[in-house]
Design an enzyme around this catalytic site. Sequence first.
Site, mmCIF file in Angstrom:
data_model
loop_
_atom_site.group_PDB
_atom_site.id
_atom_site.type_symbol
_atom_site.label_atom_id
_atom_site.label_comp_id
_atom_site.label_asym_id
_atom_site.label_seq_id
_atom_site.Cartn_x
_atom_site.Cartn_y
_atom_site.Cartn_z
ATOM 1 N N HIS A 156 0.869 -1.180 0.000
ATOM 2 C CA HIS A 156 0.000 0.000 0.000
ATOM 3 C C HIS A 156 0.908 1.234 0.000
ATOM 4 O O HIS A 156 2.025 1.182 0.537
ATOM 5 C CB HIS A 156 -0.834 -0.051 1.286
ATOM 6 C CG HIS A 156 -1.908 0.966 1.401
ATOM 7 N ND1 HIS A 156 -1.666 2.258 1.832
ATOM 8 C CD2 HIS A 156 -3.244 0.898 1.179
ATOM 9 C CE1 HIS A 156 -2.808 2.921 1.858
ATOM 10 N NE2 HIS A 156 -3.774 2.124 1.467
ATOM 11 N N ASP A 167 3.126 -4.719 8.099
ATOM 12 C CA ASP A 167 1.904 -3.930 7.989
ATOM 13 C C ASP A 167 0.732 -4.905 8.103
ATOM 14 O O ASP A 167 0.456 -5.662 7.168
ATOM 15 C CB ASP A 167 1.925 -3.198 6.634
ATOM 16 C CG ASP A 167 0.571 -2.634 6.238
ATOM 17 O OD1 ASP A 167 -0.413 -2.846 6.978
ATOM 18 O OD2 ASP A 167 0.499 -1.994 5.179
ATOM 19 N N GLN A 227 -4.471 -5.526 6.851
ATOM 20 C CA GLN A 227 -5.462 -6.471 6.310
ATOM 21 C C GLN A 227 -5.448 -7.807 7.042
ATOM 22 O O GLN A 227 -6.165 -8.730 6.645
ATOM 23 C CB GLN A 227 -5.204 -6.689 4.808
ATOM 24 C CG GLN A 227 -5.394 -5.454 3.965
ATOM 25 C CD GLN A 227 -6.832 -4.929 3.987
ATOM 26 O OE1 GLN A 227 -7.774 -5.669 4.266
ATOM 27 N NE2 GLN A 227 -7.000 -3.655 3.705
ATOM 28 N N LYS A 270 -10.158 -1.382 10.624
ATOM 29 C CA LYS A 270 -10.238 -2.573 9.764
ATOM 30 C C LYS A 270 -10.494 -3.826 10.594
ATOM 31 O O LYS A 270 -10.471 -4.939 10.093
ATOM 32 C CB LYS A 270 -8.946 -2.710 8.950
ATOM 33 C CG LYS A 270 -8.795 -1.589 7.907
ATOM 34 C CD LYS A 270 -7.695 -1.898 6.946
ATOM 35 C CE LYS A 270 -7.129 -0.684 6.272
ATOM 36 N NZ LYS A 270 -7.988 -0.148 5.215
ATOM 37 N N CYS A 274 -4.750 2.382 -3.674
ATOM 38 C CA CYS A 274 -3.497 2.902 -3.087
ATOM 39 C C CYS A 274 -2.344 1.923 -3.271
ATOM 40 O O CYS A 274 -1.473 1.800 -2.399
ATOM 41 C CB CYS A 274 -3.659 3.239 -1.604
ATOM 42 S SG CYS A 274 -4.870 4.513 -1.307
#
Length: 414
Positions: free
Chosen positions: A129, A206, A209, A232, A370
């Site tokens: 991203h 990261d 998700q 999220k 993104c």
Amino acid sequence: MSTLTSSLLDIKKIRLQFPVLHQQVNGKPLIYFDNAATNQKPKQVIEALTHYYQHDNANIHRGIHTLAERATRAFEETRLAMQHFINARATAEIIFTRGVTESINLVASSYGRAFLKEGDEIILSALEHHSNIVPWQLIAQEKKATIHVIPVFDSGELDLDAYRKLLSTKTKIVSVNHASNSLGTINPVKEIIRLAHQAGAIVLIDGAQAAAHIEIDVQDLDCDFYCISSHKMYGPTGAGILYGKKEILDEMPPYMGGGEMISDVTFARTTFNELPYKFEAGTPNIADVIALHEAVQFIDSLGKENIAAHESELLEYAAENLATIPSVKLIGTAKEKVAVQSFNIEGIHPFDVGQLLDAQGIAVRTGHHCTQPLMDRFGIEGTVRASFSVYNTKEEIDNLVKCLRKLTQLSYGK
Ligand code: 7TS
């Protein structure tokens, strides 16, 4: 045949906990398939926000009155919940931020500024991203460091042989996502971390998700940093965490200066507070952090493995059925995926598909998500992305497929 999945969860009952789902959009029942952008909030999370402002609102860590104590306790209870959520060793390793973007900027800026030097190398992946690209570009430019990129196969899986070749004693930081927001690929982060450590580099994961879908054990992964956004994982926007190993965070200079992050201030010299407060300057997002606790409890009450099983079944069902529509091309077919399915329809711009679906009450994301470098890699401008959550059903996927089939029949007459 039931259109719910065979999971252990009672999806009908779960849906009742999400007020937003029970509405009509453009005259049709809402079908919300934009969960990778942000997922919906259960009643408990919404009520926690209202409860805080109606009963406990006070600034934290500084007041001795009852409301300040209540607010501080609730805020710190979320820190403890997040510690357990990712199996960190101590609450000192959990820093509240506004989310993944701020967490990555904090590390790039603080760690990067203190420890990167000319000629050092940073490894990212082609699946990242923008928020896991741009902060590194900013610090790399400042420090004259170089960025290398792990390439991705057509399936959406990373080329680990290429990664091994990129690693060297010059590699100082490896920063990759746990799961891709555009293609859904779950990356083999444990192996990525092991290889980076062998080369002497530190690793940031990261987890934007991953948080709502994959069990996270930062001690087992042995990552140096792990980033999560509350919104999220069924929590409010504007909150999230940075996990960091205490010994590394201790060595890092503060990111922002201000109240709360100090121990003692004179005009001549300032000493800094202990972890995690050293990195929490100013009044934080108190209400949203407190409500995040409810989101953690929501996930725990269902069991992440049950959530993942239901979502995997939805993903498989969607991929199978979308593939039966002539002119639909699935993008992202990795073996291990979170419930994200990107696709394109030949001859129809993703944006138009998104608008036509919205007219039918179906919310999907369209565009580059993104991840422009990833879109460039696939030679496309963007995709249509349907991403599923615990409250989605096969019936909703049937509706999506029916709408798309109609759309392609209108466009191609087939
Ligand atoms: N990393 C990944 C993998 C993401 O999916 C996102 C947000 C971010 C970082 C940034 O997170 P934030 O909470 O700080 O904004 N992804 C998306 C998306 O796919 N559609 O909208 C936001």
